[in-house]
Design a protein around this motif. Sequence first.
Motif, PDB file in Angstrom:
ATOM      1  N   TRP A 126     -20.121 -71.893-100.244  1.00 18.40           N
ATOM      2  CA  TRP A 126     -18.849 -71.765 -99.548  1.00 18.40           C
ATOM      3  C   TRP A 126     -17.706 -72.408-100.329  1.00 18.40           C
ATOM      4  O   TRP A 126     -17.912 -73.358-101.089  1.00 18.40           O
ATOM      5  CB  TRP A 126     -18.919 -72.417 -98.173  1.00 18.40           C
ATOM      6  N   CYS A 127     -16.504 -71.882-100.109  1.00 21.71           N
ATOM      7  CA  CYS A 127     -15.289 -72.521-100.608  1.00 21.71           C
ATOM      8  C   CYS A 127     -14.271 -72.585 -99.475  1.00 21.71           C
ATOM      9  O   CYS A 127     -14.480 -72.021 -98.399  1.00 21.71           O
ATOM     10  CB  CYS A 127     -14.723 -71.795-101.833  1.00 21.71           C
ATOM     11  N   GLN A 128     -13.169 -73.284 -99.733  1.00 19.05           N
ATOM     12  CA  GLN A 128     -12.213 -73.630 -98.684  1.00 19.05           C
ATOM     13  C   GLN A 128     -10.872 -72.958 -98.928  1.00 19.05           C
ATOM     14  O   GLN A 128     -10.244 -73.168 -99.957  1.00 19.05           O
ATOM     15  CB  GLN A 128     -12.040 -75.159 -98.652  1.00 19.05           C
ATOM     16  N   GLY A 129     -10.417 -72.155 -97.966  1.00 22.82           N
ATOM     17  CA  GLY A 129      -9.139 -71.460 -98.069  1.00 22.82           C
ATOM     18  C   GLY A 129      -8.064 -72.131 -97.237  1.00 22.82           C
ATOM     19  O   GLY A 129      -7.617 -71.567 -96.223  1.00 22.82           O
ATOM     20  N   TYR A 130      -7.655 -73.323 -97.644  1.00 25.34           N
ATOM     21  CA  TYR A 130      -6.600 -74.062 -96.946  1.00 25.34           C
ATOM     22  C   TYR A 130      -5.266 -73.955 -97.698  1.00 25.34           C
ATOM     23  O   TYR A 130      -4.318 -73.337 -97.239  1.00 25.34           O
ATOM     24  CB  TYR A 130      -6.981 -75.537 -96.813  1.00 25.34           C
ATOM     25  N   SER A 131      -5.198 -74.597 -98.876  1.00 30.44           N
ATOM     26  CA  SER A 131      -3.933 -74.752 -99.586  1.00 30.44           C
ATOM     27  C   SER A 131      -3.350 -73.427-100.044  1.00 30.44           C
ATOM     28  O   SER A 131      -4.074 -72.483-100.378  1.00 30.44           O
ATOM     29  CB  SER A 131      -4.114 -75.665-100.799  1.00 30.44           C
ATOM     30  N   MET A 170     -18.903 -67.254 -99.626  1.00 35.75           N
ATOM     31  CA  MET A 170     -18.121 -67.243 -98.391  1.00 35.75           C
ATOM     32  C   MET A 170     -16.913 -68.172 -98.534  1.00 35.75           C
ATOM     33  O   MET A 170     -16.921 -69.083 -99.350  1.00 35.75           O
ATOM     34  CB  MET A 170     -18.971 -67.708 -97.207  1.00 35.75           C
ATOM     35  N   ILE A 171     -15.906 -67.909 -97.708  1.00 31.83           N
ATOM     36  CA  ILE A 171     -14.717 -68.755 -97.679  1.00 31.83           C
ATOM     37  C   ILE A 171     -14.254 -68.877 -96.235  1.00 31.83           C
ATOM     38  O   ILE A 171     -14.314 -67.912 -95.469  1.00 31.83           O
ATOM     39  CB  ILE A 171     -13.589 -68.175 -98.561  1.00 31.83           C
ATOM     40  N   LEU A 190     -10.808 -68.409 -89.902  1.00 30.66           N
ATOM     41  CA  LEU A 190     -11.643 -67.239 -90.148  1.00 30.66           C
ATOM     42  C   LEU A 190     -12.734 -67.519 -91.177  1.00 30.66           C
ATOM     43  O   LEU A 190     -12.507 -68.257 -92.147  1.00 30.66           O
ATOM     44  CB  LEU A 190     -10.777 -66.079 -90.633  1.00 30.66           C
ATOM     45  N   LEU A 191     -13.892 -66.899 -90.986  1.00 26.05           N
ATOM     46  CA  LEU A 191     -15.025 -67.007 -91.904  1.00 26.05           C
ATOM     47  C   LEU A 191     -15.176 -65.671 -92.612  1.00 26.05           C
ATOM     48  O   LEU A 191     -15.460 -64.662 -91.974  1.00 26.05           O
ATOM     49  CB  LEU A 191     -16.294 -67.365 -91.132  1.00 26.05           C
ATOM     50  N   MET A 192     -15.000 -65.655 -93.950  1.00 29.13           N
ATOM     51  CA  MET A 192     -14.883 -64.393 -94.670  1.00 29.13           C
ATOM     52  C   MET A 192     -15.855 -64.310 -95.837  1.00 29.13           C
ATOM     53  O   MET A 192     -16.153 -65.313 -96.501  1.00 29.13           O
ATOM     54  CB  MET A 192     -13.451 -64.229 -95.196  1.00 29.13           C
ATOM     55  N   ASP A 193     -16.311 -63.109 -96.101  1.00 31.51           N
ATOM     56  CA  ASP A 193     -17.190 -62.809 -97.233  1.00 31.51           C
ATOM     57  C   ASP A 193     -16.331 -62.687 -98.494  1.00 31.51           C
ATOM     58  O   ASP A 193     -15.338 -61.965 -98.514  1.00 31.51           O
ATOM     59  CB  ASP A 193     -17.916 -61.502 -96.958  1.00 31.51           C
TER      60      ASP A 193
END
Length: 392
Positions: A126-131, A170-171, A190-193
Amino acid sequence: MKLGFSAEDEAFRAECAGWLQAQMAGPFADIRGIPNLCDEIPRRKEWEQQLAAHRWSCIGWPEEWGGRNATLAQQVIFAEEYARAGAPNRINHIGVELAGPTILAFGTDEQKARYLPGIAGGTQIWCQGYSEPNAGSDLANVKTKARLDGGEWVVNGQKVWTSLAHYSDMIFVVARTEDGSVGPKGLSFLLMDMDQPGIEVRPIRQMNGEAEFNETFLTDARCASDAMLGAPGEGWKVAMALLAFERGVSTLGQQMQFRNELDAVIAAARANGKAADPVIRQRVAEAEIGLRLMRYGALRMLSNTDLSAIDGAALTYKIQWATWRRDLGELAMDVIGQAAELAEGDDYAWGALPNMYLFSRSDTIYGGTNQIQRNLIAERGLGMPREPRGSQ
Protein backbone atom coordinates in the motif's frame (compact mmCIF):
# COMPACT_ATOMS: atom_id res chain seq x y z
CA MET A 1 11.84 5.58 34.09
CA LYS A 2 12.08 1.92 33.12
CA LEU A 3 9.56 -0.17 31.25
CA GLY A 4 9.02 -3.42 33.09
CA PHE A 5 8.19 -6.67 31.34
CA SER A 6 6.70 -9.84 32.76
CA ALA A 7 8.32 -13.25 32.52
CA GLU A 8 5.84 -14.05 29.74
CA ASP A 9 6.93 -10.92 27.89
CA GLU A 10 10.59 -11.83 28.22
CA ALA A 11 9.84 -15.29 26.85
CA PHE A 12 8.13 -13.61 23.92
CA ARG A 13 11.22 -11.42 23.46
CA ALA A 14 13.45 -14.48 23.32
CA GLU A 15 11.14 -16.12 20.78
CA CYS A 16 10.92 -13.21 18.36
CA ALA A 17 14.55 -12.18 18.80
CA GLY A 18 15.73 -15.71 18.10
CA TRP A 19 13.60 -15.99 14.98
CA LEU A 20 14.58 -12.56 13.63
CA GLN A 21 18.29 -13.04 14.24
CA ALA A 22 18.20 -16.47 12.61
CA GLN A 23 16.53 -15.00 9.53
CA MET A 24 18.97 -12.09 9.28
CA ALA A 25 21.95 -14.41 9.71
CA GLY A 26 20.53 -17.03 7.35
CA PRO A 27 18.11 -16.88 4.40
CA PHE A 28 17.75 -13.09 4.45
CA ALA A 29 21.30 -12.10 5.37
CA ASP A 30 21.62 -10.32 2.02
CA ILE A 31 19.12 -7.63 3.05
CA ARG A 32 20.23 -7.21 6.64
CA GLY A 33 20.86 -3.57 7.48
CA ILE A 34 20.46 -2.23 3.93
CA PRO A 35 20.11 1.57 4.27
CA ASN A 36 18.05 2.50 1.22
CA LEU A 37 14.32 1.88 1.15
CA CYS A 38 14.31 1.18 -2.60
CA ASP A 39 17.08 -1.42 -2.58
CA GLU A 40 16.31 -5.09 -3.18
CA ILE A 41 12.56 -4.64 -3.65
CA PRO A 42 11.87 -8.25 -4.79
CA ARG A 43 13.72 -9.62 -1.77
CA ARG A 44 11.92 -7.25 0.56
CA LYS A 45 8.60 -8.49 -0.80
CA GLU A 46 9.76 -12.03 -0.09
CA TRP A 47 10.65 -10.88 3.42
CA GLU A 48 7.13 -9.49 3.93
CA GLN A 49 5.70 -12.87 2.98
CA GLN A 50 8.16 -14.69 5.25
CA LEU A 51 7.03 -12.55 8.16
CA ALA A 52 3.43 -13.35 7.28
CA ALA A 53 4.06 -17.10 7.00
CA HIS A 54 5.26 -17.12 10.62
CA ARG A 55 2.62 -14.63 11.83
CA TRP A 56 5.11 -11.86 12.55
CA SER A 57 3.75 -9.43 9.98
CA CYS A 58 1.10 -7.64 12.05
CA ILE A 59 1.26 -9.10 15.53
CA GLY A 60 -1.04 -6.50 17.09
CA TRP A 61 -3.94 -7.41 14.80
CA PRO A 62 -6.63 -9.90 15.85
CA GLU A 63 -5.75 -13.52 15.14
CA GLU A 64 -8.69 -13.85 12.73
CA TRP A 65 -6.98 -11.33 10.42
CA GLY A 66 -3.48 -12.81 10.53
CA GLY A 67 -2.17 -11.25 13.74
CA ARG A 68 -1.30 -12.62 17.15
CA ASN A 69 -3.54 -10.32 19.21
CA ALA A 70 -0.28 -9.27 20.87
CA THR A 71 -0.36 -7.02 23.91
CA LEU A 72 1.05 -3.50 23.76
CA ALA A 73 4.16 -4.66 25.62
CA GLN A 74 4.70 -7.47 23.12
CA GLN A 75 4.29 -5.10 20.19
CA VAL A 76 6.91 -2.81 21.73
CA ILE A 77 9.24 -5.77 22.25
CA PHE A 78 8.86 -6.95 18.66
CA ALA A 79 9.46 -3.46 17.25
CA GLU A 80 12.66 -3.17 19.27
CA GLU A 81 13.95 -6.64 18.44
CA TYR A 82 13.14 -6.14 14.76
CA ALA A 83 15.43 -3.12 14.62
CA ARG A 84 18.04 -4.74 16.87
CA ALA A 85 18.32 -7.69 14.47
CA GLY A 86 19.05 -5.32 11.58
CA ALA A 87 15.91 -6.36 9.68
CA PRO A 88 15.17 -4.05 6.73
CA ASN A 89 12.62 -1.26 6.85
CA ARG A 90 9.21 -2.71 6.05
CA ILE A 91 8.27 -2.12 2.42
CA ASN A 92 4.65 -2.51 3.50
CA HIS A 93 4.89 -0.26 6.54
CA ILE A 94 2.02 1.87 5.21
CA GLY A 95 -0.20 -1.17 4.77
CA VAL A 96 0.60 -2.85 8.08
CA GLU A 97 0.87 0.20 10.34
CA LEU A 98 -1.54 2.66 8.70
CA ALA A 99 -4.04 1.20 6.23
CA GLY A 100 -4.65 -2.02 8.18
CA PRO A 101 -5.41 -0.48 11.59
CA THR A 102 -7.61 2.14 9.92
CA ILE A 103 -9.59 -0.54 8.06
CA LEU A 104 -9.91 -2.48 11.32
CA ALA A 105 -11.27 0.64 13.03
CA PHE A 106 -13.59 1.98 10.32
CA GLY A 107 -14.14 -0.80 7.78
CA THR A 108 -17.19 -2.95 7.31
CA ASP A 109 -16.89 -6.71 7.70
CA GLU A 110 -16.85 -7.01 3.90
CA GLN A 111 -14.07 -4.43 3.58
CA LYS A 112 -12.00 -6.20 6.23
CA ALA A 113 -12.39 -9.50 4.38
CA ARG A 114 -11.48 -7.82 1.09
CA TYR A 115 -8.35 -5.92 2.12
CA LEU A 116 -6.83 -7.26 5.33
CA PRO A 117 -5.67 -10.71 4.15
CA GLY A 118 -3.49 -9.21 1.40
CA ILE A 119 -1.87 -6.77 3.83
CA ALA A 120 -1.29 -9.39 6.51
CA GLY A 121 -0.01 -11.87 3.93
CA GLY A 122 2.56 -9.49 2.46
CA THR A 123 1.05 -9.79 -1.02
CA GLN A 124 -0.61 -6.38 -1.20
CA ILE A 125 1.66 -3.32 -0.84
CA TRP A 126 0.00 0.00 0.00
CA CYS A 127 0.88 3.66 -0.44
CA GLN A 128 -0.66 6.86 0.91
CA GLY A 129 -2.53 9.42 -1.21
CA TYR A 130 -2.62 12.40 1.15
CA SER A 131 -0.28 15.21 0.06
CA GLU A 132 -0.82 17.34 -3.03
CA PRO A 133 1.22 20.17 -4.60
CA ASN A 134 -0.84 22.70 -2.61
CA ALA A 135 -1.90 20.45 0.24
CA GLY A 136 1.12 19.05 2.02
CA SER A 137 1.22 19.98 5.68
CA ASP A 138 -2.10 21.78 5.06
CA LEU A 139 -3.93 18.55 4.28
CA ALA A 140 -7.35 20.20 4.51
CA ASN A 141 -6.56 22.06 1.28
CA VAL A 142 -6.99 18.85 -0.77
CA LYS A 143 -8.22 19.54 -4.32
CA THR A 144 -8.47 15.98 -5.69
CA LYS A 145 -12.13 15.34 -6.50
CA ALA A 146 -14.28 12.22 -6.65
CA ARG A 147 -17.78 11.90 -8.08
CA LEU A 148 -20.12 8.97 -7.95
CA ASP A 149 -20.87 7.49 -11.37
CA GLY A 150 -23.24 4.55 -11.15
CA GLY A 151 -21.56 2.02 -8.92
CA GLU A 152 -18.11 3.61 -8.94
CA TRP A 153 -16.24 6.63 -7.64
CA VAL A 154 -14.41 8.49 -10.42
CA VAL A 155 -11.35 10.33 -9.11
CA ASN A 156 -9.36 13.17 -10.67
CA GLY A 157 -6.41 14.98 -9.15
CA GLN A 158 -2.74 14.82 -8.30
CA LYS A 159 -0.95 13.47 -5.25
CA VAL A 160 2.72 14.00 -4.45
CA TRP A 161 5.36 12.51 -2.13
CA THR A 162 3.58 9.15 -2.40
CA SER A 163 6.27 6.89 -0.98
CA LEU A 164 6.80 3.60 -2.84
CA ALA A 165 3.81 4.23 -5.13
CA HIS A 166 5.78 2.70 -8.02
CA TYR A 167 5.94 -0.61 -6.12
CA SER A 168 2.46 -0.51 -4.59
CA ASP A 169 -0.70 -2.45 -5.39
CA MET A 170 -3.16 -0.22 -3.51
CA ILE A 171 -3.48 3.40 -2.43
CA PHE A 172 -5.80 5.15 0.03
CA VAL A 173 -6.83 8.55 -1.27
CA VAL A 174 -8.31 11.56 0.50
CA ALA A 175 -10.56 13.24 -2.06
CA ARG A 176 -13.21 15.96 -2.10
CA THR A 177 -16.62 14.39 -2.75
CA GLU A 178 -18.79 17.43 -1.99
CA ASP A 179 -18.77 20.21 -4.59
CA GLY A 180 -18.00 23.62 -3.14
CA SER A 181 -16.70 22.27 0.16
CA VAL A 182 -13.59 23.77 1.73
CA GLY A 183 -11.20 22.77 4.50
CA PRO A 184 -11.84 19.46 6.26
CA LYS A 185 -15.51 19.35 5.25
CA GLY A 186 -16.65 17.35 2.25
CA LEU A 187 -13.65 14.98 2.16
CA SER A 188 -13.87 11.21 1.82
CA PHE A 189 -11.43 8.31 2.25
CA LEU A 190 -11.17 5.95 -0.74
CA LEU A 191 -9.35 2.63 -1.20
CA MET A 192 -8.10 2.30 -4.78
CA ASP A 193 -6.30 -0.22 -6.97
CA MET A 194 -3.03 1.17 -8.40
CA ASP A 195 -3.07 -1.15 -11.43
CA GLN A 196 -5.53 0.71 -13.65
CA PRO A 197 -5.28 2.99 -16.71
CA GLY A 198 -6.31 6.12 -14.80
CA ILE A 199 -3.30 6.15 -12.46
CA GLU A 200 0.15 7.33 -13.57
CA VAL A 201 3.18 7.30 -11.25
CA ARG A 202 6.25 9.47 -11.86
CA PRO A 203 9.20 8.89 -9.50
CA ILE A 204 10.94 11.94 -7.98
CA ARG A 205 14.71 11.74 -7.65
CA GLN A 206 16.01 12.73 -4.20
CA MET A 207 19.38 14.24 -3.39
CA ASN A 208 20.69 10.91 -2.04
CA GLY A 209 20.09 9.38 -5.47
CA GLU A 210 16.99 7.38 -4.53
CA ALA A 211 13.55 7.81 -6.04
CA GLU A 212 11.58 6.60 -3.03
CA PHE A 213 8.61 8.90 -3.48
CA ASN A 214 6.56 9.95 -6.47
CA GLU A 215 3.98 12.13 -8.12
CA THR A 216 0.75 10.24 -8.65
CA PHE A 217 -1.75 11.46 -11.24
CA LEU A 218 -5.37 10.28 -11.16
CA THR A 219 -7.34 10.80 -14.38
CA ASP A 220 -10.80 9.27 -14.24
CA ALA A 221 -9.36 6.61 -11.95
CA ARG A 222 -12.03 4.40 -10.45
CA CYS A 223 -12.95 2.37 -7.40
CA ALA A 224 -16.15 0.67 -6.34
CA SER A 225 -18.76 2.70 -4.48
CA ASP A 226 -18.23 0.49 -1.41
CA ALA A 227 -14.46 1.10 -1.41
CA MET A 228 -14.88 4.09 0.93
CA LEU A 229 -13.99 3.97 4.63
CA GLY A 230 -16.71 5.69 6.61
CA ALA A 231 -19.50 7.67 5.05
CA PRO A 232 -19.12 10.38 2.40
CA GLY A 233 -17.76 13.52 4.05
CA GLU A 234 -16.13 11.61 6.94
CA GLY A 235 -12.72 11.47 5.29
CA TRP A 236 -11.14 14.00 7.62
CA LYS A 237 -12.10 11.97 10.69
CA VAL A 238 -10.68 8.80 9.14
CA ALA A 239 -7.52 10.57 7.95
CA MET A 240 -6.82 12.03 11.39
CA ALA A 241 -7.34 8.65 13.05
CA LEU A 242 -4.80 7.16 10.63
CA LEU A 243 -2.25 9.80 11.63
CA ALA A 244 -2.77 8.79 15.25
CA PHE A 245 -1.96 5.18 14.33
CA GLU A 246 1.22 6.50 12.66
CA ARG A 247 2.41 7.59 16.10
CA GLY A 248 1.81 4.17 17.61
CA VAL A 249 4.01 1.23 18.58
CA SER A 250 6.26 1.55 15.53
CA THR A 251 7.80 4.63 17.16
CA LEU A 252 9.75 2.34 19.51
CA GLY A 253 11.15 0.39 16.56
CA GLN A 254 12.05 3.68 14.89
CA GLN A 255 13.96 4.66 18.00
CA MET A 256 15.89 1.39 17.95
CA GLN A 257 16.96 2.27 14.40
CA PHE A 258 18.05 5.66 15.74
CA ARG A 259 19.99 3.77 18.40
CA ASN A 260 21.80 1.81 15.68
CA GLU A 261 22.60 5.04 13.81
CA LEU A 262 23.93 6.77 16.91
CA ASP A 263 26.05 3.72 17.74
CA ALA A 264 27.47 3.84 14.20
CA VAL A 265 28.40 7.51 14.69
CA ILE A 266 30.10 6.67 17.98
CA ALA A 267 32.00 3.77 16.38
CA ALA A 268 33.19 6.06 13.58
CA ALA A 269 34.36 8.66 16.10
CA ARG A 270 36.33 6.07 18.02
CA ALA A 271 37.84 4.66 14.82
CA ASN A 272 39.17 7.97 13.49
CA GLY A 273 40.05 9.63 16.79
CA LYS A 274 37.23 12.20 16.78
CA ALA A 275 36.02 10.75 20.07
CA ALA A 276 38.88 12.65 21.72
CA ASP A 277 37.42 15.98 20.59
CA PRO A 278 35.53 17.48 23.57
CA VAL A 279 33.01 19.23 21.32
CA ILE A 280 32.21 15.97 19.51
CA ARG A 281 31.89 14.17 22.83
CA GLN A 282 29.46 16.81 24.08
CA ARG A 283 27.34 16.53 20.94
CA VAL A 284 27.30 12.73 21.26
CA ALA A 285 26.19 13.10 24.88
CA GLU A 286 23.39 15.46 23.83
CA ALA A 287 22.28 12.97 21.17
CA GLU A 288 22.21 10.19 23.76
CA ILE A 289 20.13 12.30 26.14
CA GLY A 290 17.74 13.25 23.35
CA LEU A 291 17.25 9.63 22.33
CA ARG A 292 16.43 8.57 25.88
CA LEU A 293 13.97 11.43 26.28
CA MET A 294 12.26 10.33 23.08
CA ARG A 295 11.87 6.83 24.49
CA TYR A 296 10.29 8.11 27.67
CA GLY A 297 7.94 10.33 25.69
CA ALA A 298 6.96 7.48 23.39
CA LEU A 299 6.18 5.23 26.35
CA ARG A 300 4.00 7.96 27.83
CA MET A 301 2.29 8.37 24.46
CA LEU A 302 1.65 4.63 24.19
CA SER A 303 0.16 4.59 27.70
CA ASN A 304 -2.86 6.31 26.17
CA THR A 305 -5.33 3.47 25.63
CA ASP A 306 -7.17 5.34 22.87
CA LEU A 307 -4.69 5.19 19.99
CA SER A 308 -7.23 6.78 17.66
CA ALA A 309 -6.76 10.13 19.44
CA ILE A 310 -3.78 12.47 19.17
CA ASP A 311 -2.73 13.67 22.63
CA GLY A 312 -0.11 16.19 23.72
CA ALA A 313 2.75 13.70 23.61
CA ALA A 314 1.84 12.72 20.06
CA LEU A 315 1.67 16.38 19.02
CA THR A 316 5.27 16.97 20.11
CA TYR A 317 6.80 13.68 18.98
CA LYS A 318 7.16 14.40 15.25
CA ILE A 319 9.12 17.63 15.69
CA GLN A 320 11.18 16.04 18.47
CA TRP A 321 12.46 13.06 16.49
CA ALA A 322 12.77 14.92 13.17
CA THR A 323 14.94 17.64 14.70
CA TRP A 324 16.99 15.10 16.64
CA ARG A 325 17.73 13.01 13.53
CA ARG A 326 18.59 16.07 11.45
CA ASP A 327 21.14 17.04 14.11
CA LEU A 328 22.45 13.46 14.22
CA GLY A 329 23.05 13.59 10.46
CA GLU A 330 25.08 16.76 10.86
CA LEU A 331 27.04 15.17 13.71
CA ALA A 332 27.76 12.13 11.52
CA MET A 333 29.18 14.31 8.76
CA ASP A 334 31.39 16.22 11.21
CA VAL A 335 32.66 12.95 12.66
CA ILE A 336 33.44 11.32 9.30
CA GLY A 337 34.85 14.49 7.72
CA GLN A 338 35.81 14.65 4.06
CA ALA A 339 35.45 10.90 3.63
CA ALA A 340 31.68 11.42 3.95
CA GLU A 341 31.69 13.35 0.67
CA LEU A 342 32.87 10.35 -1.38
CA ALA A 343 30.36 7.91 -2.87
CA GLU A 344 31.28 4.24 -2.90
CA GLY A 345 31.54 1.56 -5.60
CA ASP A 346 30.84 1.56 -9.31
CA ASP A 347 27.30 2.82 -8.78
CA TYR A 348 28.46 5.72 -6.61
CA ALA A 349 26.31 4.68 -3.66
CA TRP A 350 26.49 6.62 -0.42
CA GLY A 351 27.52 4.87 2.76
CA ALA A 352 24.97 4.37 5.52
CA LEU A 353 25.82 7.50 7.54
CA PRO A 354 26.12 9.94 4.60
CA ASN A 355 22.87 8.51 3.25
CA MET A 356 21.26 9.05 6.64
CA TYR A 357 22.49 12.67 6.64
CA LEU A 358 21.06 13.34 3.18
CA PHE A 359 17.72 11.68 3.95
CA SER A 360 17.40 13.33 7.37
CA ARG A 361 17.00 16.71 5.69
CA SER A 362 13.52 15.56 4.66
CA ASP A 363 12.56 14.40 8.16
CA THR A 364 11.66 17.96 9.14
CA ILE A 365 9.40 18.30 6.07
CA TYR A 366 7.37 15.14 5.40
CA GLY A 367 4.55 14.16 7.73
CA GLY A 368 4.11 17.83 8.63
CA THR A 369 6.90 20.40 8.57
CA ASN A 370 8.47 21.59 11.81
CA GLN A 371 6.69 24.91 11.29
CA ILE A 372 3.30 23.24 10.94
CA GLN A 373 4.04 21.05 13.96
CA ARG A 374 4.62 24.17 16.06
CA ASN A 375 1.23 25.49 14.96
CA LEU A 376 -0.41 22.20 15.95
CA ILE A 377 1.25 22.24 19.35
CA ALA A 378 0.17 25.84 19.94
CA GLU A 379 -3.40 25.48 18.72
CA ARG A 380 -4.35 21.94 19.71
CA GLY A 381 -2.02 21.31 22.62
CA LEU A 382 -1.90 24.73 24.31
CA GLY A 383 -5.26 26.09 23.21
CA MET A 384 -3.80 29.27 21.71
CA PRO A 385 -5.74 31.26 19.07
CA ARG A 386 -5.64 29.77 15.59
CA GLU A 387 -3.27 31.29 13.06
CA PRO A 388 -5.18 33.66 10.71
CA ARG A 389 -5.99 31.92 7.44
CA GLY A 390 -7.19 33.40 4.18
CA SER A 391 -10.37 32.23 2.52
CA GLN A 392 -10.06 28.97 0.58
